[in-house]
Design a protein around this motif. Structure first.
Motif, PDB file in Angstrom:
ATOM      1  N   SER A 169      -1.425  52.462   1.078  1.00 56.57           N
ATOM      2  CA  SER A 169      -1.636  51.794   0.262  1.00 56.57           C
ATOM      3  C   SER A 169      -1.101  50.392  -0.300  1.00 56.57           C
ATOM      4  N   THR A 170      -2.020  50.467  -1.377  1.00 59.03           N
ATOM      5  CA  THR A 170      -1.020  48.592  -1.587  1.00 59.03           C
ATOM      6  C   THR A 170      -0.451  49.038  -3.173  1.00 59.03           C
ATOM      7  N   CYS A 171       1.234  49.220  -3.507  1.00 62.47           N
ATOM      8  CA  CYS A 171       1.432  48.704  -4.389  1.00 62.47           C
ATOM      9  C   CYS A 171       1.467  47.041  -5.049  1.00 62.47           C
ATOM     10  N   HIS A 172       1.571  46.763  -6.698  1.00 60.02           N
ATOM     11  CA  HIS A 172       2.045  45.564  -7.300  1.00 60.02           C
ATOM     12  C   HIS A 172       2.350  46.458  -8.692  1.00 60.02           C
ATOM     13  N   MET A 173       4.128  45.552  -8.155  1.00 66.07           N
ATOM     14  CA  MET A 173       4.945  45.761  -9.183  1.00 66.07           C
ATOM     15  C   MET A 173       5.880  43.741  -9.720  1.00 66.07           C
ATOM     16  N   ALA A 174       5.927  44.385 -11.122  1.00 64.33           N
ATOM     17  CA  ALA A 174       5.872  43.374 -11.743  1.00 64.33           C
ATOM     18  C   ALA A 174       7.058  44.035 -13.060  1.00 64.33           C
ATOM     19  N   ILE A 175       8.302  43.099 -12.836  1.00 69.10           N
ATOM     20  CA  ILE A 175       8.756  43.730 -14.610  1.00 69.10           C
ATOM     21  C   ILE A 175       9.106  43.106 -15.258  1.00 69.10           C
ATOM     22  N   ASN A 179      -2.188  39.560 -16.045  1.00 65.90           N
ATOM     23  CA  ASN A 179      -1.418  38.336 -17.608  1.00 65.90           C
ATOM     24  C   ASN A 179      -2.392  38.355 -18.468  1.00 65.90           C
ATOM     25  N   ALA A 180      -3.118  38.937 -18.640  1.00 62.32           N
ATOM     26  CA  ALA A 180      -4.172  38.452 -19.854  1.00 62.32           C
ATOM     27  C   ALA A 180      -3.794  39.706 -20.800  1.00 62.32           C
ATOM     28  N   THR A 194      -6.521  42.597  -5.536  1.00 61.03           N
ATOM     29  CA  THR A 194      -5.310  42.070  -5.876  1.00 61.03           C
ATOM     30  C   THR A 194      -4.867  41.065  -7.442  1.00 61.03           C
ATOM     31  N   ARG A 195      -6.575  40.304  -7.060  1.00 59.88           N
ATOM     32  CA  ARG A 195      -6.570  39.065  -8.191  1.00 59.88           C
ATOM     33  C   ARG A 195      -7.194  39.855  -9.291  1.00 59.88           C
ATOM     34  N   HIS A 196      -8.202  40.988  -9.157  1.00 58.28           N
ATOM     35  CA  HIS A 196      -8.390  41.595 -10.202  1.00 58.28           C
ATOM     36  C   HIS A 196      -6.963  42.358 -11.159  1.00 58.28           C
ATOM     37  N   ILE A 197      -5.929  42.766 -10.979  1.00 54.95           N
ATOM     38  CA  ILE A 197      -5.073  43.370 -11.040  1.00 54.95           C
ATOM     39  C   ILE A 197      -4.018  42.333 -11.462  1.00 54.95           C
ATOM     40  N   VAL A 198      -3.342  40.723 -11.055  1.00 58.12           N
ATOM     41  CA  VAL A 198      -3.090  39.942 -11.434  1.00 58.12           C
ATOM     42  C   VAL A 198      -3.113  38.784 -12.532  1.00 58.12           C
ATOM     43  N   GLU A 199      -4.563  39.057 -12.918  1.00 63.31           N
ATOM     44  CA  GLU A 199      -5.193  38.820 -13.534  1.00 63.31           C
ATOM     45  C   GLU A 199      -5.077  39.658 -14.524  1.00 63.31           C
ATOM     46  N   HIS A 200      -5.227  40.831 -14.467  1.00 59.43           N
ATOM     47  CA  HIS A 200      -5.889  41.919 -15.316  1.00 59.43           C
ATOM     48  C   HIS A 200      -4.090  42.260 -16.343  1.00 59.43           C
TER      49      HIS A 200
END
Length: 614
Positions: A352-358, A502-503, A494-500
């Motif tokens: 799977s892929t996890c997308h993590m930001a702090i 940032n929004a 992933t683009r959807h997650i990043v944009e979401h």
């Protein structure tokens, strides 16, 4: 399940007991291991070596790192898995034997003596482990097989329980994107209580897999803020004003919401100061107990007393192993180090892929897990997006195509991977068809990659995968197109997650990626082109193992904080830049619009059919 059960030691330790002079009840079974030597061995001159252990979905791995974060050698050993519909199970006994084989093989390969290992840490999938008072496995399987005492992270048996829990709108849900996933632990616990009452009554400890590994190694039942906060609804910020990471001591578990457990029908887990799910917690990297017990040391071929750091979930260990892997020019920004960290997102790309930001402040993002306090980098809030099937989806698409066996044989004869061969086929197709760029080959094929539901940002476990543009063509070229369209679908997700994100308050400018899928050049280039920003790869090929090893370095007091260790041991590798061709951007913008429409169409279809069956 009757009769006397034998534990893994003569005296299974409880919280706070002494852990020396334990004798193993298991006989070690030789296992097949795969080895990787990444540097020549360095003569033993009072080196400080740190050991990282990672248990993934299909194998247990061990890696040894020097004081510069350089991988000296690694090994892996396969682990057993049982799949039956939505139920996916493993064995903690089998996993520990695999770890033992991997650690011994890695030390032998890297020519590292057991005396040189100065600290160690564990990372693992967020799977649920059940053991009794003696530390013996308790079955979580319909089969009744006592070996099968782990509900694997990807198990979706508890979808109905998750829906019931979410319908109560408990306040703890706001800290996991507004809804629990069936992949989290409360729904799985409720499923066991409702369906396997005998097992439920026998379990003495419910543990996340990485916490169980630390407990198995040290006898210390302290849980990680990473596992408890991310998967158990523990409110880590209850400790925000009590302690900081540098205090590095066990903290009484004051972040459980007792009302939540009572509301969902699991009030018995509150008993004994939450003894079954965690009475004390600690920051990742906190030294546990008196270090490695004599029993565990003997099983792993190491020295008793080696400091063991409080664990991390595997994806979060990847974040720790890569988040400071930035070029020098990027590592000295105008803002502070803490601010710079908050402009990065880590992708851990595997099954799977996890997308993590702090972030320094908590950000509530619908459909995205978190905000989790101190779940990865202590004293920061973690936002965690994810896709439940990425590597698993690519395998599914390729392996179920009629042309796959022939292609696999061709790849084997050329001594390259099947994905490398598919990439070559696509390059040839682009030239033969005189296409302006490779991605344009899929103009008539579109994939919604939600074959195992949508984890984020839609948070719909009932979402289904879609593949539009099929014909009767069964050739290798058609398989290559389906593979490319699937890679693109994953990247649009992933683009959807990043944009979401940032929004909703994040300012993500840099992507760092690690995991098995980053070895696929096409996968990474498509992500860079589709997201529209550079993707940084770490120097070391095993950042999850490095992240686990960093826990050991912190536990050994080599560094005063996890972040300091990250800055010292992370290192940048390759940087993948997005295409500068405006036609590529225009193309992907159009396909991304179709990608977003596919889910809306699915919702419409779902509604129509529900109406018809009402």
């Amino acid at each position: 399940m009757s009769g006397k059960r034998r534990g893994w030691s003569d005296s299974a330790p409880l919280l706070g007991q002494q852990h020396s002079q334990q004798k193993s009840q298991h006989q070690y079974q030789p296992r097949s291991v795969s080895l990787e030597m990444t540097t020549s061995a360095v003569p033993a001159t009072a080196r400080s070596i740190f050991l990282g252990i990672d248990v993934g979905t299909g194998s247990a791995r061990a890696g040894l790192f020097d004081e510069n974060g350089k991988l000296l050698g690694s090994s892996s050993s396969p682990i057993q898995i049982w799949k039956d519909g939505d139920c996916v199970e493993q064995s903690s006994t089998d996993i520990w034997h695999a770890i033992s084989a991997a650690v011994k093989a890695a030390c032998s390969l890297a020519e590292v003596s057991k005396e040189e290992v100065k600290g160690m840490g564990f990372a693992a999938t967020c799977s649920l482990v059940a053991v009794d008072a003696e530390g013996s496995p308790v079955t979580v399987s319909w089969s009744g097989d006592s070996r099968r005492n782990i509900i694997v992270w990807m198990d979706h048996r508890a979808v109905e329980q998750a829906e019931r829990i979410n319908s109560r709108n408990s306040t703890v849900l706001q800290y996991c994107g507004g809804a629990l996933s069936p992949e989290m632990q409360p729904p799985k616990l409720l499923w066991v209580k409702e369906n396997l009452p005998d097992s439920w009554s026998m379990v003495f400890r419910w543990m996340d897999l990485s916490d169980w590994l630390s407990y198995r190694a040290t006898g210390d039942d302290t849980r990680s803020l990473c596992t408890t906060v991310c998967k158990w609804t523990y409110l880590g910020h209850a400790h925000m004003h009590q302690n900081n990471e540098k205090d590095s001591r066990d903290m009484e578990a004051c972040g459980w919401d007792d009302d939540f457990w009572e509301e969902i029908g699991l009030s018995d887990l509150v008993d004994g100061h939450h003894a079954k799910i965690g009475r004390s917690v600690a920051f990742p990297g906190h030294p546990l107990g008196s270090g490695l017990t004599s029993t565990a040391a003997k099983e792993l071929g190491l020295v008793a007393g080696i400091p063991v750091g409080t664990s991390l979930i595997d994806a979060h260990a990847g974040g720790v192993g890569v988040m400071e892997s930035v070029p020098l020019s990027d590592s000295e920004p105008k803002e502070s180090d803490k601010e710079a960290l908050c402009h990065r997102m880590v992708l851990v790309c595997g099954t799977s892929t996890c997308h993590m930001a702090i972030s320094q402040n908590k950000l509530f993002i619908p459909g995205v897990w978190g905000p989790y306090w101190s779940a990865m980098v202590p004293e920061h809030w973690l936002t965690e997006g994810g896709q439940s099937a990425t590597g698993a989806l690519l395998d599914y698409i390729v392996e179920n195509h009629v042309a796959s066996p022939h292609l696999a044989n061709r790849a084997a004869s050329q001594r390259i991977s099947l994905f490398e061969l598919l990439n070559k086929i696509l390059e040839t197709m682009m030239l033969d068809l005189k296409r302006p760029f490779l991605a344009s080959l899929t103009e008539d094929m579109h994939v919604l990659p939600d074959f195992h539901g949508n984890r984020s940002p839609i948070a719909d476990p009932k979402a289904k995968g879609m593949l539009c543009g099929l014909t009767l063509d069964t050739s290798e070229k058609q398989l290559a197109l389906q593979y490319l369209a699937t890679v693109q679908g994953i990247a649009y997700g992933t683009r959807h997650i990043v944009e979401h994100c940032n929004a909703h308050g994040h300012e993500i400018e840099t992507i760092l990626a690690c995991g098995g899928l980053v070895k696929n050049a096409l996968f990474i280039q498509e992500h860079a082109d589709i997201i529209g920003c550079p993707i940084i790869l770490p120097r070391e090929s095993e950042p999850v193992l490095l992240g686990a090893a960093i826990l050991g370095a912190v536990a050994a007091r080599k560094y005063c904080s996890l972040h300091e260790a990250m800055k010292a041991l992370n290192a940048v590798g390759q940087v993948i830049h997005p295409s500068k061709d405006p036609k590529v951007k225009k193309y992907h913008d159009a396909k991304y619009r179709i990608f977003r429409e596919l889910y809306e169409q699915q919702l419409s279809h779902r509604s129509l059919m529900a109406e018809a069956l009402a």
